[in-house]
Scaffold this active site. Structure first.
Site, PDB file in Angstrom:
ATOM      1  CG  LEU A 253      -1.946  -1.094   1.375  1.00  0.00           C
ATOM      2  CD1 LEU A 253      -2.669  -0.975   2.717  1.00  0.00           C
ATOM      3  CD2 LEU A 253      -2.938  -1.055   0.232  1.00  0.00           C
ATOM      4  CG  ASP A 254       0.437   4.267  -2.951  1.00  0.00           C
ATOM      5  OD1 ASP A 254       1.198   3.396  -3.409  1.00  0.00           O
ATOM      6  OD2 ASP A 254      -0.408   4.871  -3.639  1.00  0.00           O
ATOM      7  CE  LYS A 255       5.555   8.972   4.504  1.00  0.00           C
ATOM      8  NZ  LYS A 255       6.455  10.133   4.292  1.00  0.00           N
TER       9      LYS A 255
ATOM     10  NE  ARG B 132      -1.892   8.585  -4.607  1.00  0.00           N
ATOM     11  CZ  ARG B 132      -0.636   8.784  -4.245  1.00  0.00           C
ATOM     12  NH1 ARG B 132       0.130   7.751  -3.885  1.00  0.00           N
ATOM     13  NH2 ARG B 132      -0.124   9.988  -4.251  1.00  0.00           N
TER      14      ARG B 132
END
Length: 317
Positions: free
Chosen positions: A137-139, A236
């Site tokens: 997962l992204d930060k 996104r």
């Protein structure tokens, strides 16, 4: 913990004529290609009892034997870290990732990542590729991740991801009013100019995102998103491509959007929202050992709950 590996496989017709390292990767899928190549070089992986080179060809009927000791795949440092573990057994670990947590060490982030914390919690992970991390997962994205604790579980989960059998459902808040759900089927790849970003590009990798509307507000929409593929920044980028970027996305969101006539509370919330409003709320897969479907669900984090509450209040004004 026994780190000794003893395995045997016969070269089958479908890999006959391949390089030894290529055939070994097919016949011993629990191990990385790099690890198998090192075993071939050291003589820990032999063909018909003889040492061979990685590039030597093997043929149907050849017998491959591995007698090796597992060692750590990389020089990572275990660090104590608070982890929100939702479920754990001998094969898998499911955790609820918090905003701001980097998943895997990289340039500029060699320490303080989830991987470092996982190694402290479960030292055996140093023997599993990427310390058992099979998806990221992204930060600043929150939510559920699964970690494989054994080589066998890692192999199973990677295969399920490749076959699109892992169920991943997200919730997001986007700018703009979506009238209905749909599917975004647009290929993704590295941005041609800004190399740290991803973009919809003609010759990119297949990327498919399904979404439905949960609720609409004055100028925002809460959506449920299901991933069919798992490309970097997929949700996104796809919503930014539709001109409905995620609230708080500093990379793909473009200029800040404050709806005309909105409440002061909402204006402050939108200006100060610290991350992309994206949460991986549901996760499901076939358990590697029990061969049964398992799934988990976690609530939206507090910041997204607050955002939705203020959006709802604003919509009533």
């Amino acid at each position: 913990m026994n780190n000794q590996i003893t395995q045997q496989a016969e070269v089958t017709d479908d890999v006959s004529g391949m390089r030894l390292d290529q055939a070994a990767a097919r016949l011993f899928p629990d191990f990385s290609r790099a690890r198998l190549q090192s075993w071939i070089t050291s003589g820990s992986l032999r063909v018909n009892g003889e040492t061979r080179r990685n590039r030597d060809k093997v043929f149907a009927g050849d017998l491959l034997n591995v007698e090796a000791e597992l060692s750590a795949e990389d020089e990572w440092t275990a660090e104590p870290m608070a982890l929100q573990i939702v479920y754990e057994d001998a094969s898998v670990l499911v955790l609820n990732k918090q905003a701001g947590a980097v998943v895997h060490p990289a340039a500029g982030h060699r320490a303080g990542t989830l991987l470092n914390g996982l190694l402290h919690h479960c030292p055996q992970l140093e023997l599993v590729p990427r310390a058992g991390i099979v998806h990221r997962l992204d930060k600043d994205t929150t939510g559920l991740m699964v970690v494989a604790k054994t080589l066998q579980a890692h192999t199973s989960l990677v295969k399920q991801l490749q076959a699109r059998k892992v169920s991943r459902e997200y919730q997001a808040v986007v700018n703009g009013l979506l009238t209905a759900g749909g599917t975004i089927d647009q290929p993704l790849g590295r941005h041609p100019v800004q190399r740290k970003k991803q973009a919809v590009i003609k010759d990119g990798k297949e990327a498919v995102t399904h979404y439905s509307v949960i609720q609409r507000f004055r100028a925002h929409t809460q959506v449920r998103v299901r991933l069919e593929t798992g490309r970097t920044h997929q949700i996104r980028v796809h919503f930014a491509y539709l001109h409905y970027p995620l609230v708080g996305d500093r990379v793909y969101g473009g200029r800040l959007r404050i709806p005309a006539g909105c409440s002061e509370a909402l204006s402050e919330m939108l200006r100060g929202f610290p991350r992309q409003a994206l949460h991986a709320g549901k996760l499901g897969f076939l358990h590697p050992e029990r061969a049964e479907l398992v799934s988990w669900e976690v609530d939206l984090p507090g910041d997204m709950q607050n955002l939705l509450a203020i959006l709802a209040e604003d919509a009533l004004e």
